[in-house]
Scaffold this motif. Sequence first.
Motif, PDB file in Angstrom:
ATOM      1  N   ASP A 120      46.872  42.356  38.094  1.00 21.27           N
ATOM      2  CA  ASP A 120      47.007  43.162  39.272  1.00 21.27           C
ATOM      3  C   ASP A 120      48.059  42.536  40.191  1.00 21.27           C
ATOM      4  O   ASP A 120      48.141  41.320  40.273  1.00 21.27           O
ATOM      5  N   LEU A 121      48.805  43.371  40.915  1.00 16.70           N
ATOM      6  CA  LEU A 121      49.869  42.872  41.775  1.00 16.70           C
ATOM      7  C   LEU A 121      49.526  42.975  43.256  1.00 16.70           C
ATOM      8  O   LEU A 121      50.417  42.926  44.094  1.00 16.70           O
ATOM      9  N   GLY A 122      48.238  43.097  43.574  1.00 12.97           N
ATOM     10  CA  GLY A 122      47.875  43.063  44.983  1.00 12.97           C
ATOM     11  C   GLY A 122      46.751  43.962  45.424  1.00 12.97           C
ATOM     12  O   GLY A 122      46.358  43.929  46.593  1.00 12.97           O
ATOM     13  N   ALA A 123      46.180  44.749  44.529  1.00 11.97           N
ATOM     14  CA  ALA A 123      45.115  45.663  44.947  1.00 11.97           C
ATOM     15  C   ALA A 123      43.784  44.952  45.163  1.00 11.97           C
ATOM     16  O   ALA A 123      43.006  45.329  46.035  1.00 11.97           O
ATOM     17  N   ASN A 124      43.526  43.926  44.362  1.00 13.07           N
ATOM     18  CA  ASN A 124      42.229  43.235  44.414  1.00 13.07           C
ATOM     19  C   ASN A 124      42.462  41.733  44.553  1.00 13.07           C
ATOM     20  O   ASN A 124      42.819  41.067  43.580  1.00 13.07           O
ATOM     21  N   LEU A 125      42.275  41.217  45.756  1.00 16.03           N
ATOM     22  CA  LEU A 125      42.555  39.807  45.985  1.00 16.03           C
ATOM     23  C   LEU A 125      41.559  38.893  45.277  1.00 16.03           C
ATOM     24  O   LEU A 125      41.909  37.784  44.872  1.00 16.03           O
ATOM     25  N   PHE A 136      44.513  39.394  22.130  1.00 12.57           N
ATOM     26  CA  PHE A 136      44.373  38.452  23.227  1.00 12.57           C
ATOM     27  C   PHE A 136      44.842  37.073  22.781  1.00 12.57           C
ATOM     28  O   PHE A 136      44.341  36.516  21.804  1.00 12.57           O
ATOM     29  N   ARG A 137      45.814  36.491  23.520  1.00 14.78           N
ATOM     30  CA  ARG A 137      46.418  35.216  23.147  1.00 14.78           C
ATOM     31  C   ARG A 137      45.898  34.046  23.982  1.00 14.78           C
ATOM     32  O   ARG A 137      46.415  32.937  23.853  1.00 14.78           O
ATOM     33  N   GLY A 138      44.929  34.288  24.863  1.00 20.17           N
ATOM     34  CA  GLY A 138      44.403  33.196  25.678  1.00 20.17           C
ATOM     35  C   GLY A 138      45.131  33.071  27.006  1.00 20.17           C
ATOM     36  O   GLY A 138      45.615  34.061  27.565  1.00 20.17           O
ATOM     37  N   PHE A 139      45.222  31.839  27.510  1.00 15.18           N
ATOM     38  CA  PHE A 139      45.831  31.595  28.813  1.00 15.18           C
ATOM     39  C   PHE A 139      47.347  31.446  28.697  1.00 15.18           C
ATOM     40  O   PHE A 139      47.863  30.930  27.702  1.00 15.18           O
ATOM     41  N   VAL A 140      48.042  31.909  29.738  1.00 10.28           N
ATOM     42  CA  VAL A 140      49.484  31.677  29.869  1.00 10.28           C
ATOM     43  C   VAL A 140      49.736  31.119  31.262  1.00 10.28           C
ATOM     44  O   VAL A 140      48.920  31.285  32.173  1.00 10.28           O
ATOM     45  N   GLU A 141      50.879  30.452  31.435  1.00 14.17           N
ATOM     46  CA  GLU A 141      51.238  29.857  32.719  1.00 14.17           C
ATOM     47  C   GLU A 141      52.377  30.636  33.374  1.00 14.17           C
ATOM     48  O   GLU A 141      52.934  31.565  32.784  1.00 14.17           O
ATOM     49  N   GLY A 142      52.727  30.212  34.582  1.00 10.61           N
ATOM     50  CA  GLY A 142      53.735  30.928  35.354  1.00 10.61           C
ATOM     51  C   GLY A 142      55.073  31.052  34.661  1.00 10.61           C
ATOM     52  O   GLY A 142      55.744  32.087  34.745  1.00 10.61           O
ATOM     53  N   ILE A 169      50.363  40.582  31.118  1.00  8.81           N
ATOM     54  CA  ILE A 169      49.873  39.416  31.863  1.00  8.81           C
ATOM     55  C   ILE A 169      48.808  39.893  32.837  1.00  8.81           C
ATOM     56  O   ILE A 169      49.074  40.768  33.672  1.00  8.81           O
ATOM     57  N   VAL A 170      47.627  39.327  32.744  1.00 11.35           N
ATOM     58  CA  VAL A 170      46.486  39.757  33.546  1.00 11.35           C
ATOM     59  C   VAL A 170      46.134  38.675  34.554  1.00 11.35           C
ATOM     60  O   VAL A 170      46.018  37.499  34.198  1.00 11.35           O
ATOM     61  N   THR A 171      45.950  39.079  35.805  1.00  9.96           N
ATOM     62  CA  THR A 171      45.572  38.134  36.848  1.00  9.96           C
ATOM     63  C   THR A 171      44.918  38.882  38.002  1.00  9.96           C
ATOM     64  O   THR A 171      44.885  40.121  38.012  1.00  9.96           O
ATOM     65  N   ASP A 172      44.417  38.145  38.978  1.00  6.97           N
ATOM     66  CA  ASP A 172      43.875  38.775  40.182  1.00  6.97           C
ATOM     67  C   ASP A 172      45.022  39.182  41.091  1.00  6.97           C
ATOM     68  O   ASP A 172      46.160  38.735  40.942  1.00  6.97           O
ATOM     69  N   GLY A 173      44.724  40.054  42.072  1.00  4.54           N
ATOM     70  CA  GLY A 173      45.765  40.593  42.929  1.00  4.54           C
ATOM     71  C   GLY A 173      46.433  39.567  43.823  1.00  4.54           C
ATOM     72  O   GLY A 173      47.614  39.711  44.150  1.00  4.54           O
ATOM     73  N   PHE A 174      45.714  38.542  44.224  1.00  2.00           N
ATOM     74  CA  PHE A 174      46.308  37.502  45.073  1.00  2.00           C
ATOM     75  C   PHE A 174      47.408  36.763  44.311  1.00  2.00           C
ATOM     76  O   PHE A 174      48.548  36.656  44.766  1.00  2.00           O
ATOM     77  N   THR A 175      47.060  36.266  43.130  1.00  2.00           N
ATOM     78  CA  THR A 175      48.018  35.519  42.322  1.00  2.00           C
ATOM     79  C   THR A 175      49.169  36.409  41.872  1.00  2.00           C
ATOM     80  O   THR A 175      50.335  36.007  41.894  1.00  2.00           O
ATOM     81  N   GLY A 176      48.841  37.629  41.454  1.00  2.00           N
ATOM     82  CA  GLY A 176      49.871  38.546  40.980  1.00  2.00           C
ATOM     83  C   GLY A 176      50.877  38.901  42.048  1.00  2.00           C
ATOM     84  O   GLY A 176      52.087  38.982  41.789  1.00  2.00           O
ATOM     85  N   ASN A 177      50.404  39.112  43.281  1.00  2.57           N
ATOM     86  CA  ASN A 177      51.320  39.458  44.365  1.00  2.57           C
ATOM     87  C   ASN A 177      52.223  38.283  44.719  1.00  2.57           C
ATOM     88  O   ASN A 177      53.417  38.469  44.975  1.00  2.57           O
ATOM     89  N   VAL A 178      51.660  37.081  44.722  1.00  2.00           N
ATOM     90  CA  VAL A 178      52.473  35.891  44.979  1.00  2.00           C
ATOM     91  C   VAL A 178      53.548  35.744  43.902  1.00  2.00           C
ATOM     92  O   VAL A 178      54.716  35.460  44.187  1.00  2.00           O
ATOM     93  N   ALA A 179      53.165  35.950  42.645  1.00  2.00           N
ATOM     94  CA  ALA A 179      54.125  35.843  41.543  1.00  2.00           C
ATOM     95  C   ALA A 179      55.228  36.883  41.680  1.00  2.00           C
ATOM     96  O   ALA A 179      56.414  36.588  41.457  1.00  2.00           O
ATOM     97  N   LEU A 180      54.854  38.100  42.042  1.00  2.00           N
ATOM     98  CA  LEU A 180      55.838  39.177  42.200  1.00  2.00           C
ATOM     99  C   LEU A 180      56.833  38.856  43.300  1.00  2.00           C
ATOM    100  O   LEU A 180      58.058  38.950  43.104  1.00  2.00           O
ATOM    101  N   LYS A 181      56.329  38.470  44.475  1.00  2.00           N
ATOM    102  CA  LYS A 181      57.221  38.175  45.598  1.00  2.00           C
ATOM    103  C   LYS A 181      58.078  36.934  45.316  1.00  2.00           C
ATOM    104  O   LYS A 181      59.242  36.868  45.733  1.00  2.00           O
ATOM    105  N   THR A 182      57.511  35.969  44.602  1.00  2.00           N
ATOM    106  CA  THR A 182      58.288  34.786  44.237  1.00  2.00           C
ATOM    107  C   THR A 182      59.440  35.158  43.307  1.00  2.00           C
ATOM    108  O   THR A 182      60.578  34.681  43.472  1.00  2.00           O
TER     109      THR A 182
END
Length: 348
Positions: A145-150, A211-217, A228-241
Motif C-alpha cells: 500500500d502507498l498510504g491508505a493504511n498506515l 511468494f518469494r519471502g522478504f525483500v529490502e528497500g 512489493i507488499v507493505t503497510d501504507g506508512f512504509t510504502g508512502n515513505v518509499a514512494l516519496k523517497t
Amino acid sequence: MTARLTLSLDAMGGDNAPEMVIRGAELALERFPDLHFLIFGREEQIAPLIVPGSILAKASEIRNAPDVVGSDAKPSVALRGGRSSSMRLAIDAVRSGDASGVVSAGNTGALMAMAKFVLHTVPGIDRPAIASFFPTQRGESVMLDLGANLECDEENLVQFAIMGDVFARAVLGLQRPSIGLLNVGVEGQKGHEHIRRAATLLRESGMPLDFRGFVEGDDIGAGTVDVIVTDGFTGNVALKTAEGTAKLIGLFLRESFKSSLLSRIGYLLSQPAIKRLRSRVDPRRYNGAMFLGLNGIVIKSHGGTDAFGFANAIGVAADLCMQGFIDRIKDEIQNLTLEASNQKAAAL
C-alpha cells in the motif's frame, strides 16, 4: 476504443486545480479520443477554461459542485460535510452508473473515506490499498500500500498480496507475478510480528501465489519481485523517497553539465540519452494510483502534478475500465480463495 467510455473528474482537487485538470483532460483525449468526461466542480471557474466548440467541450459535461474538500481536511469531516463537494459527487457518479471510473488529485484520506463509504469493498477485502507502478531495472513492478493504511495486520498484508497479484496479471500482463514483503532484512526472524505472521500465512495459504519471502528497500529498484507488499506508512515513505531521489539526480546532472565548457559540449552530445533518462524516471509517467479493493475504479493522482501527469492518471482509469478490471479482480480473488480451500480439503 470503439465505444464511448465516461469518466468523472474531480476538477477542484490538486494544487493547480481546476486548470491542471482541464488541461489534463484535453491531453488525455489525444490518446483516448472517444472518452467522455463528467467534470465536477465550481462551474464559474471551470467553464471559462473550456473553449466553446473545442474537442473537450464536445466530450465533456460540467456538473456544478459548490463545495471543495480542502487538502488538509480530516477524512471524517470531509465524509460528513462534503456531500456537495466535487470529490463526493464525482464518486457518486460511479455508484449511479453515470461514469465507469473517477479520477481525483484531491485529499487522499478524504478520497479513500468517501470512496469506501459510497462504493464499498470487493467481497473478501477488508481494507482497500493504494497501488501504483515503480520503474525497475527489469521493467515495472507494482507496490502497495502507498498510504491508505498506515497500520496493517497480517490479514491486511495477505489481502494486499492477493490484490497485487491480480493487479500485476491484469495490468502488466504477467502470468505468475512474484511477490515479496518489504522488510528490514530478508532473514526470517527480521521485522515486526505482523509481517512475520503475514509471511507464514502466505507460505501456508495454499494459494497459487509465487511468494518469494522478504525483500529490502534496494530490491524495489532492482526489480527483484513483481509485486512489493507493505503497510501504507512504509510504502508512502518509499514512494516519496523515490520521487525525491529522481529529482535530486536531475538536479545533480544539470549542475554537472554546467560546470565547464567541455561539460556543456558533453551535454549537447548526450541530449538523446538524457531525454530517455528523464522519460524513464519522470514521476508523471507513473502518475495515477489505484485504490485496489473497492467496488469501482478510483484513481488518485498526485496532488502536485501537472496536466501531463493528470492525463496519465486518466489513462490509467481508462485502461482499467476497458479491461473490466473490477470484474476480473472479483473473479480472481474468488478463484484464488476457492483453490486454496480445495487444496486444504485435499490435504486432510
